[in-house]
Write an enzyme that holds these catalytic residues in place. Structure first.
Site, PDB file in Angstrom:
ATOM      1  NE  ARG A   1      47.268  81.353 -19.407  1.00 39.25           N
ATOM      2  CZ  ARG A   1      48.198  81.928 -18.640  1.00 39.25           C
ATOM      3  NH1 ARG A   1      49.372  82.272 -19.162  1.00 39.25           N
ATOM      4  NH2 ARG A   1      47.960  82.162 -17.374  1.00 39.25           N
TER       5      ARG A   1
ATOM      6  CG  ASP B   1      42.146  74.492 -13.090  1.00 40.15           C
ATOM      7  OD1 ASP B   1      42.823  73.533 -13.522  1.00 40.15           O
ATOM      8  OD2 ASP B   1      42.578  75.657 -13.018  1.00 40.15           O
TER       9      ASP B   1
ATOM     10  CE  LYS C   1      44.185  75.108 -10.101  1.00 41.61           C
ATOM     11  NZ  LYS C   1      45.080  76.279 -10.150  1.00 41.61           N
TER      12      LYS C   1
HETATM   13  N1  BES Z   1      41.737  78.720 -12.382  1.00 40.85           N
HETATM   14  C1  BES Z   1      43.079  79.113 -12.120  1.00 40.85           C
HETATM   15  C2  BES Z   1      43.173  80.543 -11.555  1.00 40.85           C
HETATM   16  C3  BES Z   1      42.571  80.778 -10.193  1.00 40.85           C
HETATM   17  C4  BES Z   1      43.344  80.708  -9.074  1.00 40.85           C
HETATM   18  C5  BES Z   1      41.245  81.100 -10.072  1.00 40.85           C
HETATM   19  C6  BES Z   1      42.799  80.923  -7.814  1.00 40.85           C
HETATM   20  C7  BES Z   1      40.671  81.341  -8.826  1.00 40.85           C
HETATM   21  C8  BES Z   1      41.461  81.245  -7.705  1.00 40.85           C
HETATM   22  C9  BES Z   1      43.903  79.058 -13.387  1.00 40.85           C
HETATM   23  O1  BES Z   1      43.538  78.078 -14.287  1.00 40.85           O
HETATM   24  C10 BES Z   1      45.304  78.778 -12.996  1.00 40.85           C
HETATM   25  O2  BES Z   1      45.550  77.721 -12.510  1.00 40.85           O
HETATM   26  N2  BES Z   1      46.189  79.757 -13.232  1.00 40.85           N
HETATM   27  C11 BES Z   1      47.552  79.619 -12.913  1.00 40.85           C
HETATM   28  C12 BES Z   1      48.355  80.030 -14.121  1.00 40.85           C
HETATM   29  C13 BES Z   1      49.819  79.770 -13.978  1.00 40.85           C
HETATM   30  C14 BES Z   1      50.085  78.292 -14.102  1.00 40.85           C
HETATM   31  C15 BES Z   1      50.549  80.538 -15.052  1.00 40.85           C
HETATM   32  C16 BES Z   1      47.859  80.546 -11.737  1.00 40.85           C
HETATM   33  O3  BES Z   1      47.393  81.691 -11.761  1.00 40.85           O
HETATM   34  O4  BES Z   1      48.520  80.108 -10.817  1.00 40.85           O
HETATM   35 ZN    ZN Z   2      41.577  77.476 -14.231  1.00 39.17          ZN
HETATM   36 MN    MN Z   3      44.474  76.249 -13.905  1.00 34.40          MN
END
Ligand code: BES
Ligand code: ZN
Ligand code: MN
Length: 498
Positions: free
Chosen positions: A348, A267, A274
């Site tokens: 999601r 990801d 990110k």
């Molecule tokens: N895979 C990430 C969530 C994550 C973050 C897992 C840190 C393990 C460690 C997920 O896909 C993500 O990026 N979520 C975002 C959502 C936001 C953009 C609403 C997040 O939680 O920052």
């Molecule tokens: Zn993710």
């Molecule tokens: Mn993500």
């Protein structure tokens, strides 16, 4: 992974020709107290073993490992005293205390050929799990490998219970620990080698070895059937997405359980990219998929009287000229439309496709697990998963998760958050316009895709599925295998109680 060989033994540890004897110590008010069956060991030290251990610094606190040369008093050259922590009000210790002490011991005896442990006299199954998981290593990418884990661990049988019952306990605990180790292996495999197609191939090998039914939808099949979420997220990668389904039909199959796991093999965040710091940890963003595949294989090994189907939507979230964009509207499997406002909220999207598909089969229960939100870590920390879903089942799953030592905590899905996902263009947006309660917002999003009447639970394991610090207890660095033991406990509970 080379797990130590395990054997149950009835023989006296004082006479065992092994490299070390492991004994548990409880943290008493006046120093360490020997735990479990240690009478003969204590007698070999003239009844002064606990005092001797205290002299060399033992207190019995959790994670403590004290080595004592035995100077010929017993056959083994060293005795390893492992702290269990304080006893409970009933004077006993919990399974999790035994699991953790066994893990600490297994790590401390790495490289030795053979040891015997008396921790198994406290809780046999927990000692097995802790031993196998503490001894876990992942060295597939090391060209120079050290000593490796302990070769063999003899477990002294508990005083009560039949040999047959003990064997069954060891067998089940070993299978559970192997499922956890398999999940760790998949999480620890780097994203250049584990991508949707190669992950699906691994799943197929595992399913075949267990005689399970498997179906893999490739990008063409996904397009034909309208899996807009999986295709949208996977579109930026040169390595196209997959949807894996593995089914186990047990003897006298009772309830039908669907397990859905997030399988983002890496990801980057996509176009909503990110930051560089820590991005490497997103190799673990397929931990949910790994857990559900390992769990359906485990269900087959333990012959649960259930029908269990694991669903793993697999995609790599990459930024590129073919990537989906913030502003895109996706038509999900089943027809709902989603406006993408942030391509980093991709989990999601793949999950919703898989959840709708899974619900078509009419499961009694649906358990979905994912490394879904950084908000889970903000709310509950690195070691406690958040459990959301239909209330009764959510609470049941959270309690089972705690019972097996995978801290699980029930969280709400507040009604008012649904409005924050309203979209200008589509049925809903993939993110809210604010940062508040983001773990819950993700759960509220998923709820929109669960069929009416299905008892479901959503386990956000963003923190607990991956451990970046030094090892503790039976938790090693990297993939932890959480929430496999919770999933196994949920299946066992449904098998027993419906
Ligand atoms: N895979 C990430 C969530 C994550 C973050 C897992 C840190 C393990 C460690 C997920 O896909 C993500 O990026 N979520 C975002 C959502 C936001 C953009 C609403 C997040 O939680 O920052
Ligand atoms: Zn993710
Ligand atoms: Mn993500």
């Amino acid at each position: 992974m080379t797990a130590p060989k395990l054997a149950i033994t009835d023989s006296e540890p004082t006479k065992a020709a092994v490299d070390a004897v492991v004994v548990g110590t409880i943290q008493g008010t006046d120093g360490p107290v020997l735990a479990g069956s240690a009478e003969a060991l204590d007698a070999a030290f003239d009844g002064g073993l606990a005092d001797l251990l205290a002299t060399v610094g033992a207190s019995g606190k959790a994670e403590e490992v004290v080595t004592l040369p035995t100077l010929g008093k017993i056959a083994a050259p060293v005795l390893l005293a492992v702290g269990l922590g304080k006893a409970g009000d009933d004077g006993g210790v919990t399974e999790e205390q035994v699991r953790r002490a066994s893990g600490a011991a297994a790590r401390a005896v790495g490289g030795k050929k053979r040891v015997v442990t008396t921790l198994s006299t406290l809780h046999l199954g927990a000692a097995v799990e802790g031993t196998v998981l503490g001894a876990y290593t992942f060295t597939a990418y090391k060209t120079a490998v050290g000593d490796g884990p302990v070769g063999r661990v003899d477990l002294v049988a508990p005083a009560t219970g039949t040999t047959k019952a003990h064997r069954a306990t060891v067998k089940a605990a070993t299978a559970i620990a192997e499922a956890v180790s398999l999940t760790r292996d998949l999480v620890n495999t780097p994203p250049n080698d584990l991508f949707p197609e190669s992950f699906a191939n691994r799943a197929a090998e595992l399913a075949k070895a267990e005689g399970l039914e498997i179906e893999v939808l490739d990008e063409k099949a996904l397009r034909k059937q309208g899996f807009g979420g999986i295709l949208g997220v996977g579109g930026g990668s040169s390595r196209p997405p997959r949807l894996v389904r593995v089914t186990y039909k047990g003897p006298k199959a009772g309830k039908k359980v669907a397990l859905v796991g997030k399988g983002i093999t890496f990801d980057t965040g996509g176009i909503s990219i990110k930051p560089a710091a820590g991005m490497d940890e997103m190799t673990s963003d397929m931990g949910g998929a790994a857990a559900v595949i390992a769990t359906v294989v485990l269900a087959a090994k333990l012959k649960y009287p259930l029908e269990v189907t694991a669903w793993a939507p697999l995609a790599e979230n990459m930024p590129s000229g073919t990537a989906y964009r913030p502003g895109d509207v996706l038509t999900m499997y089943g027809g709902k439309t989603v406006e993408v406002l942030n391509t980093d909220a991709e989990g999601r999207l793949v999950l919703s496709d898989a959840i709708v598909r899974a619900c078509e089969e009419g499961p009694d229960y649906l358990v979905e697990t994912s490394t879904l939100t950084g908000g889970q870590i903000v709310a509950l920390g690195k070691r406690t998963m958040g459990v959301m879903g239909t209330e009764a089942f959510r609470d049941r799953v959270a309690e089972l998760g705690r019972a097996v030592g995978e801290n699980a905590w029930a969280m709400p899905l507040p009604e008012e958050l649904r409005g924050d996902l309203d979209s200008r263009l589509a049925d809903l947006a993939n993110v809210a316009g604010h940062r508040f309660g983001s773990m819950l917002v993700a759960g509220v999003f998923l709820r929109e895709f669960v069929a009416e009447g299905v008892s479901w639970a959503h386990l956000d394991v963003a923190g607990p599925s991956f451990h970046s610090g030094g090892a503790y207890g039976y938790t090693t660095r990297g993939g932890t295998g959480v929430p496999v033991r919770t999933l196994a406990a949920v299946l066992a509970d449904i098998a027993a109680n419906g």
